[in-house]
Design an enzyme around this catalytic site. Structure first.
Site, PDB file in Angstrom:
ATOM      1  N   GLY A  38       0.841  -1.205   0.000  1.00 43.66           N
ATOM      2  CA  GLY A  38       0.000   0.000   0.000  1.00 43.66           C
ATOM      3  C   GLY A  38       0.866   1.240   0.000  1.00 43.66           C
ATOM      4  N   ARG A  53       0.339   4.401  -9.501  1.00 39.17           N
ATOM      5  CA  ARG A  53       0.772   5.022  -8.249  1.00 39.17           C
ATOM      6  C   ARG A  53       2.280   4.863  -8.049  1.00 39.17           C
ATOM      7  NH1 ARG A  53      -3.028   5.472  -2.841  1.00 39.17           N
ATOM      8  NH2 ARG A  53      -3.257   7.680  -3.220  1.00 39.17           N
ATOM      9  N   PRO A  59     -11.933   0.998   3.490  1.00 41.44           N
ATOM     10  CA  PRO A  59     -13.098   1.890   3.381  1.00 41.44           C
ATOM     11  C   PRO A  59     -14.336   1.303   4.063  1.00 41.44           C
ATOM     12  CG  PRO A  59     -12.753   0.692   1.329  1.00 41.44           C
ATOM     13  CD  PRO A  59     -11.615   0.329   2.217  1.00 41.44           C
ATOM     14  N   ALA A  78      -1.459  12.988  10.712  1.00 42.43           N
ATOM     15  CA  ALA A  78      -2.550  13.748  10.082  1.00 42.43           C
ATOM     16  C   ALA A  78      -2.021  14.289   8.762  1.00 42.43           C
ATOM     17  CB  ALA A  78      -3.004  14.890  10.985  1.00 42.43           C
ATOM     18  N   LYS A 108      -6.867   3.017  18.266  1.00 48.76           N
ATOM     19  CA  LYS A 108      -6.861   3.826  17.035  1.00 48.76           C
ATOM     20  C   LYS A 108      -8.268   4.356  16.729  1.00 48.76           C
ATOM     21  CE  LYS A 108      -5.996   5.773  13.244  1.00 48.76           C
ATOM     22  NZ  LYS A 108      -5.248   7.007  13.107  1.00 48.76           N
ATOM     23  N   ALA A 141     -14.058  25.536  15.394  1.00 48.80           N
ATOM     24  CA  ALA A 141     -15.354  25.297  14.735  1.00 48.80           C
ATOM     25  C   ALA A 141     -15.186  25.462  13.225  1.00 48.80           C
ATOM     26  CB  ALA A 141     -16.397  26.281  15.253  1.00 48.80           C
ATOM     27  N   CYS A 179     -10.901   9.435   7.159  1.00 46.97           N
ATOM     28  CA  CYS A 179     -10.916   8.517   8.307  1.00 46.97           C
ATOM     29  C   CYS A 179     -11.915   8.798   9.420  1.00 46.97           C
ATOM     30  CB  CYS A 179      -9.510   8.417   8.885  1.00 46.97           C
ATOM     31  SG  CYS A 179      -8.394   7.632   7.715  1.00 46.97           S
ATOM     32  N   PHE A 180     -12.126  10.052   9.798  1.00 46.33           N
ATOM     33  CA  PHE A 180     -12.954  10.289  10.991  1.00 46.33           C
ATOM     34  C   PHE A 180     -14.312   9.589  10.885  1.00 46.33           C
ATOM     35  CE2 PHE A 180     -10.959  14.428  12.851  1.00 46.33           C
ATOM     36  CZ  PHE A 180      -9.933  13.663  13.365  1.00 46.33           C
ATOM     37  N   ARG A 212     -10.975  13.511  -0.005  1.00 44.30           N
ATOM     38  CA  ARG A 212     -11.898  12.476   0.477  1.00 44.30           C
ATOM     39  C   ARG A 212     -12.776  13.028   1.612  1.00 44.30           C
ATOM     40  NH1 ARG A 212      -7.705   7.531   1.101  1.00 44.30           N
ATOM     41  NH2 ARG A 212      -6.437   9.248   1.885  1.00 44.30           N
TER      42      ARG A 212
HETATM   43  P1  NAD Z   1      -4.872   4.990   0.234  1.00 46.16           P
HETATM   44  O1  NAD Z   1      -6.130   4.630  -0.457  1.00 46.16           O
HETATM   45  O2  NAD Z   1      -4.229   6.308  -0.020  1.00 46.16           O
HETATM   46  O3  NAD Z   1      -3.760   3.878  -0.086  1.00 46.16           O
HETATM   47  C1  NAD Z   1      -3.977   2.518  -0.022  1.00 46.16           C
HETATM   48  C2  NAD Z   1      -3.203   1.858  -1.153  1.00 46.16           C
HETATM   49  O4  NAD Z   1      -3.213   0.438  -0.958  1.00 46.16           O
HETATM   50  C3  NAD Z   1      -3.799   2.086  -2.541  1.00 46.16           C
HETATM   51  O5  NAD Z   1      -2.821   2.716  -3.369  1.00 46.16           O
HETATM   52  C4  NAD Z   1      -4.125   0.677  -3.064  1.00 46.16           C
HETATM   53  O6  NAD Z   1      -3.892   0.526  -4.445  1.00 46.16           O
HETATM   54  C5  NAD Z   1      -3.165  -0.162  -2.254  1.00 46.16           C
HETATM   55  N1  NAD Z   1      -3.515  -1.583  -2.127  1.00 46.16           N
HETATM   56  C6  NAD Z   1      -4.704  -2.157  -1.850  1.00 46.16           C
HETATM   57  N2  NAD Z   1      -4.577  -3.489  -1.760  1.00 46.16           N
HETATM   58  C7  NAD Z   1      -3.271  -3.781  -1.992  1.00 46.16           C
HETATM   59  C8  NAD Z   1      -2.509  -4.975  -2.034  1.00 46.16           C
HETATM   60  N3  NAD Z   1      -3.066  -6.166  -1.780  1.00 46.16           N
HETATM   61  N4  NAD Z   1      -1.199  -4.900  -2.326  1.00 46.16           N
HETATM   62  C9  NAD Z   1      -0.606  -3.704  -2.570  1.00 46.16           C
HETATM   63  N5  NAD Z   1      -1.271  -2.535  -2.535  1.00 46.16           N
HETATM   64  C10 NAD Z   1      -2.584  -2.568  -2.243  1.00 46.16           C
HETATM   65  O7  NAD Z   1      -5.161   4.819   1.798  1.00 46.16           O
HETATM   66  P2  NAD Z   1      -4.443   5.597   3.006  1.00 46.16           P
HETATM   67  O8  NAD Z   1      -5.042   6.946   3.181  1.00 46.16           O
HETATM   68  O9  NAD Z   1      -2.972   5.443   2.870  1.00 46.16           O
HETATM   69  O10 NAD Z   1      -4.954   4.730   4.241  1.00 46.16           O
HETATM   70  C11 NAD Z   1      -4.483   3.419   4.459  1.00 46.16           C
HETATM   71  C12 NAD Z   1      -4.922   2.963   5.832  1.00 46.16           C
HETATM   72  O11 NAD Z   1      -4.340   3.809   6.830  1.00 46.16           O
HETATM   73  C13 NAD Z   1      -6.437   3.043   6.079  1.00 46.16           C
HETATM   74  O12 NAD Z   1      -6.808   1.967   6.894  1.00 46.16           O
HETATM   75  C14 NAD Z   1      -6.602   4.346   6.836  1.00 46.16           C
HETATM   76  O13 NAD Z   1      -7.740   4.314   7.683  1.00 46.16           O
HETATM   77  C15 NAD Z   1      -5.346   4.399   7.668  1.00 46.16           C
HETATM   78  N6  NAD Z   1      -4.888   5.756   8.055  1.00 46.16           N
HETATM   79  C16 NAD Z   1      -4.932   6.766   7.137  1.00 46.16           C
HETATM   80  C17 NAD Z   1      -4.439   8.030   7.484  1.00 46.16           C
HETATM   81  C18 NAD Z   1      -4.467   9.165   6.502  1.00 46.16           C
HETATM   82  O14 NAD Z   1      -4.121  10.284   6.898  1.00 46.16           O
HETATM   83  N7  NAD Z   1      -4.838   8.979   5.261  1.00 46.16           N
HETATM   84  C19 NAD Z   1      -3.878   8.232   8.748  1.00 46.16           C
HETATM   85  C20 NAD Z   1      -3.844   7.158   9.645  1.00 46.16           C
HETATM   86  C21 NAD Z   1      -4.340   5.926   9.282  1.00 46.16           C
HETATM   87  C1  UGA Z   2      -6.949  12.590  11.523  1.00 45.08           C
HETATM   88  C2  UGA Z   2      -6.243  12.521  12.886  1.00 45.08           C
HETATM   89  O1  UGA Z   2      -5.927  13.846  13.314  1.00 45.08           O
HETATM   90  C3  UGA Z   2      -4.966  11.690  12.798  1.00 45.08           C
HETATM   91  O2  UGA Z   2      -4.383  11.545  14.088  1.00 45.08           O
HETATM   92  C4  UGA Z   2      -5.319  10.303  12.238  1.00 45.08           C
HETATM   93  O3  UGA Z   2      -4.151   9.525  12.097  1.00 45.08           O
HETATM   94  C5  UGA Z   2      -5.992  10.458  10.893  1.00 45.08           C
HETATM   95  O4  UGA Z   2      -7.188  11.274  11.055  1.00 45.08           O
HETATM   96  C6  UGA Z   2      -6.458   9.163  10.304  1.00 45.08           C
HETATM   97  O5  UGA Z   2      -6.643   8.193  10.996  1.00 45.08           O
HETATM   98  O6  UGA Z   2      -6.666   9.228   9.093  1.00 45.08           O
HETATM   99  P1  UGA Z   2      -6.610  13.995   9.295  1.00 45.08           P
HETATM  100  O7  UGA Z   2      -7.982  13.519   8.989  1.00 45.08           O
HETATM  101  O8  UGA Z   2      -5.560  13.800   8.279  1.00 45.08           O
HETATM  102  O9  UGA Z   2      -6.080  13.280  10.636  1.00 45.08           O
HETATM  103  O10 UGA Z   2      -6.644  15.558   9.650  1.00 45.08           O
HETATM  104  P2  UGA Z   2      -7.176  16.377  10.920  1.00 45.08           P
HETATM  105  O11 UGA Z   2      -6.228  17.458  11.198  1.00 45.08           O
HETATM  106  O12 UGA Z   2      -7.535  15.504  12.048  1.00 45.08           O
HETATM  107  O13 UGA Z   2      -8.500  17.054  10.344  1.00 45.08           O
HETATM  108  C7  UGA Z   2      -9.650  16.279  10.057  1.00 45.08           C
HETATM  109  C8  UGA Z   2     -10.817  17.210   9.726  1.00 45.08           C
HETATM  110  O14 UGA Z   2     -11.238  17.903  10.899  1.00 45.08           O
HETATM  111  C9  UGA Z   2     -10.461  18.293   8.712  1.00 45.08           C
HETATM  112  O15 UGA Z   2     -11.542  18.483   7.840  1.00 45.08           O
HETATM  113  C10 UGA Z   2     -10.243  19.528   9.563  1.00 45.08           C
HETATM  114  O16 UGA Z   2     -10.477  20.726   8.885  1.00 45.08           O
HETATM  115  C11 UGA Z   2     -11.279  19.294  10.655  1.00 45.08           C
HETATM  116  N1  UGA Z   2     -10.969  20.003  11.913  1.00 45.08           N
HETATM  117  C12 UGA Z   2      -9.851  19.710  12.608  1.00 45.08           C
HETATM  118  C13 UGA Z   2     -11.865  20.943  12.404  1.00 45.08           C
HETATM  119  O17 UGA Z   2     -12.918  21.201  11.791  1.00 45.08           O
HETATM  120  N2  UGA Z   2     -11.583  21.581  13.590  1.00 45.08           N
HETATM  121  C14 UGA Z   2     -10.465  21.304  14.308  1.00 45.08           C
HETATM  122  O18 UGA Z   2     -10.281  21.923  15.388  1.00 45.08           O
HETATM  123  C15 UGA Z   2      -9.572  20.341  13.803  1.00 45.08           C
END
Ligand code: NAD
Ligand code: UGA
Length: 479
Positions: A10, A40, A91, A163, A219, A267, A275-276, A345
């Protein structure tokens, strides 16, 4: 075992930045980030990385080709790796059992099956994706049911807390790293191996070790608590607008209580991001599965309030524009879900834009980092509209804020990009239709100044109008 080679399945927003920082901090470890998407990987190997993240280009430039590789050669990468991160997307399910709430684990399962098919030596498999509690059990079942002779696996949970927009700083200066594993000698050894990787730059005291299920639940809980704070302050923003209180002042006042703290009290038009919502829905599904309807309802309200905030804001825009936006030109400033990322997203801008388009508006959209195709993808997909052709006719994407606002009846600011604070609003006012409306969904602009220029201004959590406008003109005599 000493970890010499790491493979990451990934190459997304988590896999790419996380592994780049591991490669930066552990020059003795070979890190290969794999994805099944050739496109990618091609982008990760190009000059224009697939994601915009401040500081990321620099890290990749330092490490790529040295000990950091982006590859579609999943077979070789898994075979040679001592440790494998699963960083694939998780997802919300869109069909079947748990539709709309449960996490779809098909990509995690697919990754586990790939490892089981390919591995010929012992591996530590690390769940980096955000997963439901007990997902490690699924991975373990798949791996152990398909293991060849002499191959052993340890499964660890190591959720990611970065984040977007601050990912590199979050990774380099992580407040904590969480590792969950089995309470067996082998499980504890695997935890130590992963600790060793992180201890290249993270102080040992910041690494929290728990059992696997606590780690997985923590988490979901962390994201639920963060989102809950935003919904709490957003709920009060509606009260502020109805009473004359100012939500920023309320946030400052309550945030000074060290038990509450000042962060995540901004706000807004609602939280977005991949993710949220997904993770709270996942928690709600878990609660329902455990027959805890009161707990499920409690967390559901955090999501409901977020929907309410997005629609409440859009309703305010329409009402202020004499209850019709049909054929009106509206400039949307900002389309990403927060500043410093190109990620759209679940961006609240999608909900705002789609509603305005449904009401017949013509949208002129500008975002510093989101590309034309991405905006069109979000606004024309079946969740956003039943008439993609109409959307295409009524949306124009601009490459500057100034060109987007020319001739507009109103500006709707959806993302808090710093550059929007620096715009010349007198110049903007002069080229807009009159009366000129400004809806600041992030409360980042100087409202008194805008009022004194002549704008009609509305924002979140604060009643603006005559009082502010007179203050801006220097009068101290308002009642
Ligand atoms: P993303 O969609 O950006 O990336 C996932 C990638 O995995 C895709 O490019 C897809 O093609 C690839 N993939 C799927 N199956 C595969 C396989 N079998 N082998 C190789 N590649 C494969 O997703 P993301 O935002 O990086 O999130 C990944 C995970 O991390 C999710 O569970 C999400 O909840 C978590 N997470 C995301 C964030 C964030 O800020 N985006 C922060 C913390 C945790
Ligand atoms: C969030 C968490 O902050 C990370 O710790 C976590 O790893 C991640 O989700 C995840 O699991 O994907 P992210 O969604 O990237 O990170 O960004 P945030 O800064 O948390 O903002 C999320 C949303 O909340 C944004 O739309 C932001 O504008 C909004 N927000 C944030 C507010 O409306 N008010 C605030 O005070 C803070």
């Amino acid at each position: 075992m000493v970890i010499e080679k790491i493979c990451c399945l990934g190459a997304g927003y988590v896999g790419g930045p996380t592994c780049s920082v591991i490669a930066l901090k552990c020059p003795n470890i070979k890190v290969t980030v794999c994805d099944k998407s050739e496109e990618r990987i091609r982008q990760w190997n190009s000059e224009k990385l697939p994601i915009y993240e401040p500081g990321l280009d620099d890290v990749v430039r330092q490490c790529r080709g040295r000990n950091l590789f982006f590859s579609t050669d999943i077979v070789n990468s898994i075979q040679e790796a001592d440790l494998i991160f699963i960083s694939v997307n998780t997802p919300t399910k869109t069909i079947g059992n748990g539709k709309g709430r449960a996490a779809d684990l098909k990509f995690v399962e697919g990754a586990a099956r790939m490892i089981a098919d390919i591995a010929t030596s012992n591996k530590i498999v690390v769940e980096k994706s955000t997963v439901p509690v007990k997902a490690a059990e699924i991975i373990m079942k798949i791996l152990r049911a398909n293991t060849g002779p002499g191959v052993q696996y340890q499964i660890l949970s190591n959720p990611e807390f970065l984040a977007e927009g601050t990912a590199i700083v979050d990774l380099v200066e992580a407040e904590r790293v969480l590792i969950g594993g089995e309470d067996t000698p082998e499980g504890q050894r695997a935890i130590q191996e992963l600790c060793w990787v992180y201890e290249h730059w993270i102080p040992a005291k910041n690494i929290i070790k728990t059992n696997t299920w606590s780690s997985e639940l923590s988490k979901l809980a962390a994201n639920a608590f963060l989102a809950q704070r935003i919904s709490s302050i957003n709920s009060l923003s509606a009260v502020c607008e109805g009473t004359g209180a100012d939500v920023s002042e309320v946030a400052r006042a309550i945030g000074r209580d060290s038990r509450i703290g000042p962060k995540f009290l901004e706000a807004s038009i609602g939280f977005g991001g991949s993710c949220f919502q997904k993770d709270i829905l996942n928690l709600i599904y878990l609660c329902e599965s455990l027959h805890l309807p009161e707990v499920a309802a409690y967390w559901q309200q955090v999501v409901n309030l977020n929907e309410y905030q997005k629609t409440r804001f859009t309703r305010k825009v329409i009402e202020a524009l004499f209850n019709t936006v049909s054929d009106k030109k509206i400039a949307i400033l900002g389309f990403s879900f927060k500043k410093n990322t190109g990620d759209t997203r679940e961006s609240p801008a999608i909900c705002v834009s789609s509603t305005l388009l449904d009401e017949g508006a013509k949208l002129h959209i500008y975002d510093p980092k989101v590309e034309y195709e991405q905006i069109m993808y979000e606004l024309t997909n079946p969740y956003a509209t039943s008439d993609p052709e109409k959307v295409k006719r009524n949306v124009e994407i601009h490459d500057s804020a100034y060109s987007a606002v020319a001739g507009a009846h109103a500006i709707v600011l959806c993302t808090e990009w710093d550059e929007f604070k620096e715009l010349d609003y007198k110049r903007i006012y002069d080229v807009m239709m009159k009366p000129a409306y400004m809806f600041d969904g992030r409360k980042i602009l100087d409202h008194d100044k805008l009022l004194s220029i002549g704008f009609h201004v509305q924002t979140i959590g604060k009643k603006l109008g005559r009082a502010s406008s007179i203050r801006a003109q220097g009068s101290q005599t308002m009642p």
